[in-house]
Design an enzyme around this catalytic site. Structure first.
Site, PDB file in Angstrom:
ATOM      1  N   ASP A 114       1.167  -1.153   0.505  1.00 30.48           N
ATOM      2  CA  ASP A 114       0.044  -0.115  -0.158  1.00 30.48           C
ATOM      3  C   ASP A 114       0.522   1.568  -0.037  1.00 30.48           C
ATOM      4  OD1 ASP A 114      -2.504   1.092  -0.204  1.00 30.48           O
ATOM      5  OD2 ASP A 114      -2.828   0.802   1.847  1.00 30.48           O
ATOM      6  N   LEU A 115       2.172   0.778  -0.875  1.00 30.76           N
ATOM      7  CA  LEU A 115       2.891   2.119  -0.747  1.00 30.76           C
ATOM      8  C   LEU A 115       2.467   3.461  -2.026  1.00 30.76           C
ATOM      9  CD1 LEU A 115       5.426   3.918   0.628  1.00 30.76           C
ATOM     10  CD2 LEU A 115       6.619   2.062  -1.442  1.00 30.76           C
TER      11      LEU A 115
END
Length: 290
Positions: free
Chosen positions: A193-194
């Site tokens: 989820d970067l």
């Protein structure tokens, strides 16, 4: 203790498990405030998967108290932060595993990465990612195992959602995940989820990663959220530009990045009873870009 819920977290009210979590939040918050002797402010409005509040410790240290919604993706967030030990990511200050509570370093001024131009933001990401790709193993979930779960759920989710995108997109994603998972390179800590809203301007380092959803997998997967994410522009050209720059400048296999991006983006295009059209579009653009 009063516990105001920001609009971004209201989605949890739609399920029995979510309502149960909300009912427990005031007690969890009160326990953590007392345990760590915190002074807390109103919740951050942007939080979507946790209740996050600015906090101050007795010695004046500025922190953030996070009470996580108990999903599987974030179960090892504290472990990942401890593993990085402040290198490119916020520091973990304290952790209560039973209450899914984290006390973490606060980023000041906290400006999100997407406040920069797209290329300036990519410059930052290209500088951060190599330091985050550290060797790791248990207890983090292997990317291959996570991908198998996506593949198992995707056809049923697609049917229940009323077939919201064409079958060829589903078939392509399933085929790519089946090919990529068993043929990975070196296994390192990756963050699924970067995106550009989860990197904030800070004082200790210019930019720090927050809110990781960690897995262990190959480096090509780590850039996927940045490739698909709308924060740095949502168009076929913008997606292709991010794919090209991140792959080339980080020395990654472009086709594997593209394949992982299609696979995970299709998997994340349906959540519960909600369809995310932006993810569908990004996956379609990636599939059709060659």
């Amino acid at each position: 203790m009063r516990c105001d819920i920001p609009e971004g977290l209201r989605w949890v009210e739609r399920t029995e498990a979510g309502r149960a979590w909300l009912a427990e939040l005031p007690g969890r918050l009160a326990h953590c405030v007392a345990r760590w002797e915190l002074t807390v402010g109103p919740p951050f409005a942007y939080a979507f998967a946790s209740l996050a509040l600015p906090a101050t410790l007795p010695d004046g240290t500025r922190a953030v108290l996070k009470l996580q919604y108990p999903d599987d993706d974030s179960v090892h967030e504290a472990t990942a932060l401890a593993h990085w030990d402040g290198r490119g990511a916020i520091r973990l200050l304290a952790h209560d595993a039973d209450r899914r509570a984290l006390l973490v370093e606060r980023c000041d001024p906290g400006t999100p990465l997407h406040s920069l131009t797209a290329d300036a933001a990519l410059d930052v990401a290209i500088g951060l990612l190599p330091g985050l790709a550290v060797p790791a193993g248990a207890p983090f979930t292997p990317l291959a195992e996570e991908a198998a779960g996506w593949a198992d759920r995707m056809p049923g989710n697609w049917r229940r959602a009323g077939r919201p995108y064409e079958r060829r997109l589903l078939d392509a994603a399933l085929g790519l995940l089946a090919d990529l998972a068993p043929s990975q390179g070196e296994q390192v800590l990756v963050n699924q989820d970067l995106h550009a809203g989860n990197v904030l301007a800070a004082g200790r380092e210019p930019w720090l990663v927050i809110d990781p959803k960690p897995l262990v997998g190959e480096r090509e997967f780590a850039v996927v959220p940045l490739v698909r994410g709308a924060e740095l522009g949502h168009s076929p050209a913008a997606v292709r530009h991010r794919l090209d720059r991140l792959s080339a400048e980080l020395g990654l296999d472009r086709e594997r990045v593209r394949g992982w991006a299609i696979g995970q983006t299709v998997a994340w295009s349906i959540g519960g009873d909600q369809v995310f059209p932006g993810n569908v579009e990004a996956a379609r653009w990636l599939l059709d870009e060659m």
